[in-house]
Write a protein that holds these residues in place. Structure first.
Motif, PDB file in Angstrom:
ATOM      1  N   ASP A   1     -77.562 -59.275 182.010  1.00  0.00           N
ATOM      2  CA  ASP A   1     -78.723 -58.722 182.838  1.00  0.00           C
ATOM      3  C   ASP A   1     -79.911 -58.658 181.875  1.00  0.00           C
ATOM      4  O   ASP A   1     -81.042 -58.819 182.154  1.00  0.00           O
ATOM      5  N   LEU A   2     -79.607 -58.450 180.523  1.00  0.00           N
ATOM      6  CA  LEU A   2     -80.647 -58.393 179.579  1.00  0.00           C
ATOM      7  C   LEU A   2     -81.521 -59.799 179.423  1.00  0.00           C
ATOM      8  O   LEU A   2     -82.782 -59.631 179.284  1.00  0.00           O
ATOM      9  N   CYS A   3     -80.721 -60.938 179.756  1.00  0.00           N
ATOM     10  CA  CYS A   3     -81.605 -61.897 179.975  1.00  0.00           C
ATOM     11  C   CYS A   3     -82.262 -62.376 181.194  1.00  0.00           C
ATOM     12  O   CYS A   3     -83.552 -62.846 180.951  1.00  0.00           O
TER      13      CYS A   3
ATOM     14  N   LEU B   1     -73.806 -65.125 175.026  1.00  0.00           N
ATOM     15  CA  LEU B   1     -75.323 -65.612 175.063  1.00  0.00           C
ATOM     16  C   LEU B   1     -75.715 -66.816 175.103  1.00  0.00           C
ATOM     17  O   LEU B   1     -76.493 -67.238 175.924  1.00  0.00           O
ATOM     18  N   ALA B   2     -74.780 -67.850 174.538  1.00  0.00           N
ATOM     19  CA  ALA B   2     -75.266 -69.124 174.738  1.00  0.00           C
ATOM     20  C   ALA B   2     -74.658 -70.028 176.069  1.00  0.00           C
ATOM     21  O   ALA B   2     -75.461 -70.915 176.422  1.00  0.00           O
ATOM     22  N   ARG B   3     -73.904 -69.118 176.852  1.00  0.00           N
ATOM     23  CA  ARG B   3     -73.410 -69.776 177.833  1.00  0.00           C
ATOM     24  C   ARG B   3     -74.542 -69.238 179.503  1.00  0.00           C
ATOM     25  O   ARG B   3     -74.445 -69.876 180.223  1.00  0.00           O
ATOM     26  N   ILE B   4     -75.439 -68.451 178.918  1.00  0.00           N
ATOM     27  CA  ILE B   4     -76.611 -68.257 179.803  1.00  0.00           C
ATOM     28  C   ILE B   4     -77.393 -69.624 180.014  1.00  0.00           C
ATOM     29  O   ILE B   4     -77.753 -69.883 178.881  1.00  0.00           O
ATOM     30  N   ASP B   5     -77.806 -69.819 181.144  1.00  0.00           N
ATOM     31  CA  ASP B   5     -78.604 -71.101 181.452  1.00  0.00           C
ATOM     32  C   ASP B   5     -79.919 -70.735 181.084  1.00  0.00           C
ATOM     33  O   ASP B   5     -80.650 -69.761 181.390  1.00  0.00           O
ATOM     34  N   GLY B   6     -80.563 -71.825 179.966  1.00  0.00           N
ATOM     35  CA  GLY B   6     -82.052 -71.548 180.080  1.00  0.00           C
ATOM     36  C   GLY B   6     -82.218 -70.615 178.799  1.00  0.00           C
ATOM     37  O   GLY B   6     -83.382 -70.007 178.704  1.00  0.00           O
ATOM     38  N   ILE B   7     -81.153 -69.965 178.077  1.00  0.00           N
ATOM     39  CA  ILE B   7     -81.560 -68.972 177.283  1.00  0.00           C
ATOM     40  C   ILE B   7     -82.388 -69.514 176.129  1.00  0.00           C
ATOM     41  O   ILE B   7     -83.183 -68.799 175.584  1.00  0.00           O
ATOM     42  N   MET B   8     -82.017 -70.524 175.564  1.00  0.00           N
ATOM     43  CA  MET B   8     -83.044 -71.199 174.309  1.00  0.00           C
ATOM     44  C   MET B   8     -84.382 -71.473 174.905  1.00  0.00           C
ATOM     45  O   MET B   8     -85.237 -71.142 174.229  1.00  0.00           O
ATOM     46  N   ARG B   9     -84.886 -71.798 175.918  1.00  0.00           N
ATOM     47  CA  ARG B   9     -86.174 -71.887 176.353  1.00  0.00           C
ATOM     48  C   ARG B   9     -86.694 -70.586 176.583  1.00  0.00           C
ATOM     49  O   ARG B   9     -87.623 -70.447 176.024  1.00  0.00           O
TER      50      ARG B   9
ATOM     51  N   GLU C   1     -79.556 -77.656 172.907  1.00  0.00           N
ATOM     52  CA  GLU C   1     -80.249 -77.001 173.844  1.00  0.00           C
ATOM     53  C   GLU C   1     -81.607 -76.641 173.253  1.00  0.00           C
ATOM     54  O   GLU C   1     -82.846 -76.854 173.590  1.00  0.00           O
ATOM     55  N   LEU C   2     -81.738 -75.910 171.833  1.00  0.00           N
ATOM     56  CA  LEU C   2     -82.993 -75.294 171.357  1.00  0.00           C
ATOM     57  C   LEU C   2     -83.662 -76.670 170.971  1.00  0.00           C
ATOM     58  O   LEU C   2     -84.913 -76.718 170.879  1.00  0.00           O
ATOM     59  N   PHE C   3     -83.159 -77.773 170.206  1.00  0.00           N
ATOM     60  CA  PHE C   3     -83.907 -79.074 170.070  1.00  0.00           C
ATOM     61  C   PHE C   3     -84.863 -79.328 171.190  1.00  0.00           C
ATOM     62  O   PHE C   3     -86.082 -79.877 171.078  1.00  0.00           O
ATOM     63  N   LEU C   4     -84.199 -79.504 172.423  1.00  0.00           N
ATOM     64  CA  LEU C   4     -84.797 -79.933 173.595  1.00  0.00           C
ATOM     65  C   LEU C   4     -85.814 -78.932 173.859  1.00  0.00           C
ATOM     66  O   LEU C   4     -87.256 -78.964 174.265  1.00  0.00           O
ATOM     67  N   ALA C   5     -85.591 -77.593 174.022  1.00  0.00           N
ATOM     68  CA  ALA C   5     -86.490 -76.506 174.284  1.00  0.00           C
ATOM     69  C   ALA C   5     -87.728 -76.392 173.430  1.00  0.00           C
ATOM     70  O   ALA C   5     -88.659 -75.824 173.762  1.00  0.00           O
ATOM     71  N   SER C   6     -87.525 -76.802 172.106  1.00  0.00           N
ATOM     72  CA  SER C   6     -88.416 -76.411 171.159  1.00  0.00           C
ATOM     73  C   SER C   6     -89.514 -77.993 171.034  1.00  0.00           C
ATOM     74  O   SER C   6     -89.974 -78.242 169.927  1.00  0.00           O
ATOM     75  N   SER C   7     -89.214 -78.806 172.013  1.00  0.00           N
ATOM     76  CA  SER C   7     -90.269 -80.123 172.095  1.00  0.00           C
ATOM     77  C   SER C   7     -89.540 -80.843 170.856  1.00  0.00           C
ATOM     78  O   SER C   7     -90.461 -81.462 170.317  1.00  0.00           O
ATOM     79  N   ARG C   8     -88.123 -80.996 170.828  1.00  0.00           N
ATOM     80  CA  ARG C   8     -87.641 -81.853 169.861  1.00  0.00           C
ATOM     81  C   ARG C   8     -88.092 -81.512 168.579  1.00  0.00           C
ATOM     82  O   ARG C   8     -88.202 -82.131 167.514  1.00  0.00           O
ATOM     83  N   CYS C   9     -88.086 -80.110 168.274  1.00  0.00           N
ATOM     84  CA  CYS C   9     -88.093 -79.252 167.206  1.00  0.00           C
ATOM     85  C   CYS C   9     -89.445 -79.433 166.735  1.00  0.00           C
ATOM     86  O   CYS C   9     -90.005 -78.790 165.807  1.00  0.00           O
ATOM     87  N   GLY C  10     -90.744 -80.094 167.521  1.00  0.00           N
ATOM     88  CA  GLY C  10     -92.120 -79.851 167.120  1.00  0.00           C
ATOM     89  C   GLY C  10     -92.575 -78.607 167.294  1.00  0.00           C
ATOM     90  O   GLY C  10     -93.284 -78.403 166.433  1.00  0.00           O
TER      91      GLY C  10
END
Length: 879
Positions: A491-493, A526-534, A570-579
């Motif tokens: 719910d927090l997410c 937390l990691a199981r929530i879809d799109g949390i890194m984005r 997931e974070l690597f992709l959500a951050s534009s390949r770490c850019g």
């Protein structure tokens, strides 16, 4: 074959061994008190289990500033401490809504408690039928209005005919039919048809005050509308009644029966008996006649009576409430808290609950009241209020009049849970489940944001207080597991995506996440929530100027990427390949604190906060590099040169954690020996910058720096630098360190240093061979990876003496050579079943990490002792 190779260290990791050995050499001159500190928790033992050199970096959790004022929107919101962070501009919706926030400081006595409550009998919910002289048998709703009750009397007197507004807050007065005041000890007046032992207080219906000049004795009932004289002639004549209809037929004489007697149901009898008990108690609740100790006892007795059997009559509950509210003028915290506990048992009316919560919040703001709050079990009362909130017709949105009550309720929970004793009290009353229900209903249907609609801002205020309370409750491990089981994290997410523009909400959300991410179970949920890194990256970029918020979110991302490969991807992709992360790192490096904040206490705090953000950001980048594919791609980014710039700018005595994490990130990146690696391209400059850190007082800095040289020392130019600065001698001295992690890391550097004659000479003359054999004897059987690392170092050391065909005593020393033969023979010829007793993990480490290299070293030493040494081919370098 392994016997034909020169081993090169790549900072390979291994499982954490048992506690370290005691030093056997007096040459180690580092402070013993500093050496005894246990640092394994911050070194991350999981990193030693990886075959790769890249490892996860540990970090200290952000410290939540203590709000000494214990207000609703004080330091906890971040605005008071950090000022305008740039997330919102002046005149924005958040700034305009600040004036509409509920206040934190206010008086709360009898007058303030009653001033906003209904004060007339015009409320249809409160008005009763004239015929209803007794409480109904069916239990009514518990919602009541705290209105003053009219005194019961048999005749219409000036005292009881009208309501005096000035007496709305007075306790009930007993008045007889003649208007004379009755003593408090007298029994309650009886209504018509009531038994002598029945005590019932009935309000009289409101009476219309006659106009001036009218006859007070005239009938006050409204007259029928009069017909004008000009219209009477046009009115149809009245139809005459027949003679037989002029009188009603005579009734038959009724027989005498028990029907004429007053009947009392079982429920009413129990109610009357209860009321007699309660009326006797409230008669003692007189602050003018009783002392504090008597009032406290009376309040406890009343609460127990109400807890055994709730009052069903609204009028009787009103009488009790008036007596309780009168005690609020007292300044005794314990009495006021006891009154609040009893009021919650009597009503769940919105404004009354708001006043109760304001009272509890006001008392919880004083730290000296914490013990009293705990003794009175106020935690249970607050959670009960949280469950009493009413919902709208859709069963999803909280009724608007209950929102402010919950704001103060959660504010009080936040204050009570600021201590360890208060946090434990909320564990016992399952507070997380109550929060989960409210959060879930808001998350399913959050109020839309409309112009002129206060419900959205009120909901934000409520969520800010709820998250502030959850932040304190998340400090206990028992509560963290309930965050997963109740679904609060999910719910927090959901709310994170809806209210990401709200500054205070996001700050408290980041504080909750930073505490939850410490526990592995919460990190997994937390990691199981879809799109949390984005979502988290979106908030980090959006609020990058808000340092406290960014600091905590980056700490959460660092925890999630420390041990989870999927989270790294997931974070690597959500951050534009770490850019995005590297761009943010470059921005923070060039900006820093404002020039006007360079001095003073505020300037120091701003600089520390800025370094904390950089530290957590560097840690996230370093953790991403653990993944081989991701690490190889990041290592080739030109933006990584910002790490070298930071290494030049920051001093280890001022920014120790930041320097430590920069060195750790360089260690992970230097592991990837590939063309285009930016870190390896600048390795000579990096080596010159970090070589002084080998002599730093901090053990962690020393270990992390040695790891870097475990990778960089494969280059001859780096080994020459270490020899010219006498760093190789320091490495030999560190072999006597009592911490095995230090010894293991130093062996990795010395393994590479044995590739040159200068390095072998230093090891032999400085007593390094003796120290290596002592490590093998004392710690070999308990740490097979360390034993294997020692054997590799000795193998590389002996490579320089093979062509000279010298004896084992000339190579290792006479006594050292004999000890080496004995210990290697013992370790190689172990009986696995007897030694390991079915411990497959230890047996696997012995076979993979030690047995092969130990067997070949034993063969070499035996061959050197017989002066028969065979060289099969040139040496190769293996990683």
């Amino acid at each position: 074959r392994i016997g034909l190779k020169v081993f090169m260290s790549m900072d390979r990791r291994r499982p954490a061994p048992p506690p370290g050995r005691s030093s056997s050499s007096q040459r180690f001159e580092i402070d013993k008190e500093r050496l005894q500190q246990d640092i394994r928790d911050r070194i991350v033992s999981e990193g030693r289990r990886r075959p790769a050199g890249a490892r996860a970096l540990a970090a200290s959790r952000p410290v939540t500033p203590q709000d000494r004022s214990r207000g609703l929107f004080g330091v906890s919101s971040g605005a008071a401490q950090y000022g305008n962070t740039g997330s919102e501009r002046p005149g924005s919706a958040r700034v305009r809504a600040t004036a509409a926030r509920p206040p934190s400081a206010f008086p709360m006595g009898r007058k303030q408690f009653l001033q906003n409550l209904p004060g007339t009998y015009d409320d249809p919910e409160y008005t009763t039928s004239p015929s209803g002289s007794r409480p109904a048998s069916v239990v009514p709703t518990r919602t009541i209005r705290l209105t003053p009750l009219a005194p019961s009397g048999t005749g219409a007197s000036s005292t009881g005919s009208a309501l005096n507004p000035r007496r709305n807050t007075d306790p009930p007065k007993l008045i007889d039919s003649g208007g004379e005041r009755v003593r408090r000890q007298a029994s309650w007046p009886r209504g018509e048809g009531e038994q002598a032992d029945t005590a019932v207080v009935r309000p009289r219906p409101p009476q219309t005050k006659p106009p001036r000049g009218s006859d007070p004795g005239a009938d006050s009932r409204p007259n029928p509308p009069s017909t004008p004289l000009s219209e009477r002639s046009q009115t149809a004549p009245r139809t005459p009644r027949p003679p037989s209809a002029s009188r009603p037929p005579p009734r038959a004489k009724s027989r005498s029966s028990s029907a004429t007697q007053v009947r009392v149901t079982t429920a009413n009898a129990a109610d009357n008996e209860q009321w007699e008990e309660i009326s006797a108690i409230i008669a003692t609740l007189d602050p003018e006649l009783a002392n504090l100790e008597q009032l406290r006892k009376s309040c406890d007795t009343l609460r127990l009576a109400l807890d055994r059997r709730p009052l069903r009559s609204k009028q009787r509950r009103g009488a009790v409430l008036r007596s309780l509210i009168r005690l609020l003028d007292l300044k005794d915290c314990r009495v006021r808290l006891k009154v609040a506990r009893s009021i919650v048992l009597l009503t769940n009316q919105a404004q009354t609950l708001t006043n109760v919560c304001m009272l509890l919040f006001s008392e919880s703001r004083e730290p000296e009241n914490d013990a009293v709050v705990h003794d009175e079990q106020i935690a249970t009362v607050l959670i009960a209020v949280l469950r009493l909130a009413k919902w709208g017709e859709d069963e999803r949105t909280i009724q608007e009049e209950y929102t402010q009550a919950l704001v103060y309720c959660c504010g009080a929970i936040k204050n009570v849970a600021s201590s360890a004793v208060g946090q434990q009290a909320f564990v016992e009353c399952r507070s997380i489940a109550a929060f989960a229900e409210v959060l879930h209903r808001i998350a399913v249907a959050p109020p839309p944001r409309r112009d002129g609609d206060n419900l959205h801002m009120q909901t934000v205020n409520l969520l800010v207080q709820m998250l502030a309370a959850l932040r304190n409750l998340a400090a206990l491990p028992d509560h963290r597991t309930e965050f997963v089981s109740t679904g609060i994290i999910t719910d927090l997410c959901v709310l994170l995506d809806v209210y990401c523009n709200e500054h205070e909400f996001m700050l408290n959300m980041s504080r909750v996440f930073s505490k939850l991410s410490i526990q592995s179970e919460c990190r997994t949920a937390l990691a199981r929530i879809d799109g949390i890194m984005r979502q988290l990256m979106k908030v980090v970029i959006m609020h990058q100027r808000n340092k406290p918020l960014t600091h905590r979110l980056l700490f959460t991302l660092g925890n999630m990427t420390a041990n989870d490969s999927e989270s790294r991807t997931e974070l690597f992709l959500a951050s534009s390949r770490c850019g995005d992360l590297l761009s943010l790192l470059a921005t923070l490096t060039t900006t820093g604190p404002a020039s006007g904040e360079a001095s003073g206490k505020a300037g120091h705090a701003a600089a520390v906060e800025h370094d904390n953000v950089l530290t957590k950001l560097v840690r996230v980048v370093a953790n991403l590099c653990i993944n081989p594919d991701i690490g190889a791609e990041i290592a080739c980014s030109d933006k990584l040169l910002v790490l070298v710039d930071l290494l030049r700018q920051k001093r280890v005595d001022v920014s120790e954690d930041l320097v430590l994490h920069i060195v750790g990130a360089i260690n992970n990146l230097s592991f990837y020996r590939m063309e285009g690696n930016v870190i390896l391209g600048a390795q000579e400059e990096i080596a010159k910058l970090v070589v002084p850190l080998l002599r730093h007082d901090s053990l962690e800095v020393m270990i992390e720096t040695a790891r870097v040289f475990g990778n960089l020392s494969q280059e001859k130019s780096i080994r020459e630098l270490l020899h010219s600065t006498r760093a190789d001698e320091l490495m030999v001295v560190l072999l006597d360190h009592e911490n095995r992690e230090v010894v293991y890391t130093v062996c990795g550097v010395l393994m590479n240093m044995m590739g040159d004659d200068e390095g072998r000479g230093v090891l032999k003359t400085a007593g390094g061979v003796r120290s290596l054999i002592e490590v093998l004897v004392e710690d070999g059987q308990s740490d097979w990876q360390l034993a294997g690392m020692v054997c590799k170092t000795l193998w590389n050391f002996s490579e320089g003496y093979i062509e000279q065909a010298v004896s084992v005593s000339e190579t290792f020393g006479e006594q050292e050579g004999e000890e080496l033969l004995v210990v290697l023979g013992k370790y190689v010829d172990l009986d696995a079943d007897t030694e390991f007793g079915g411990d497959q993990e230890r047996e696997q480490l012995w076979r993979t990490e030690f047995f092969d290299v130990g067997q070949h070293l034993l063969n070499r030493v035996q061959s050197m002792s017989s002066a028969l040494v065979a060289i099969d081919g040139p040496a190769n370098v293996c990683s």
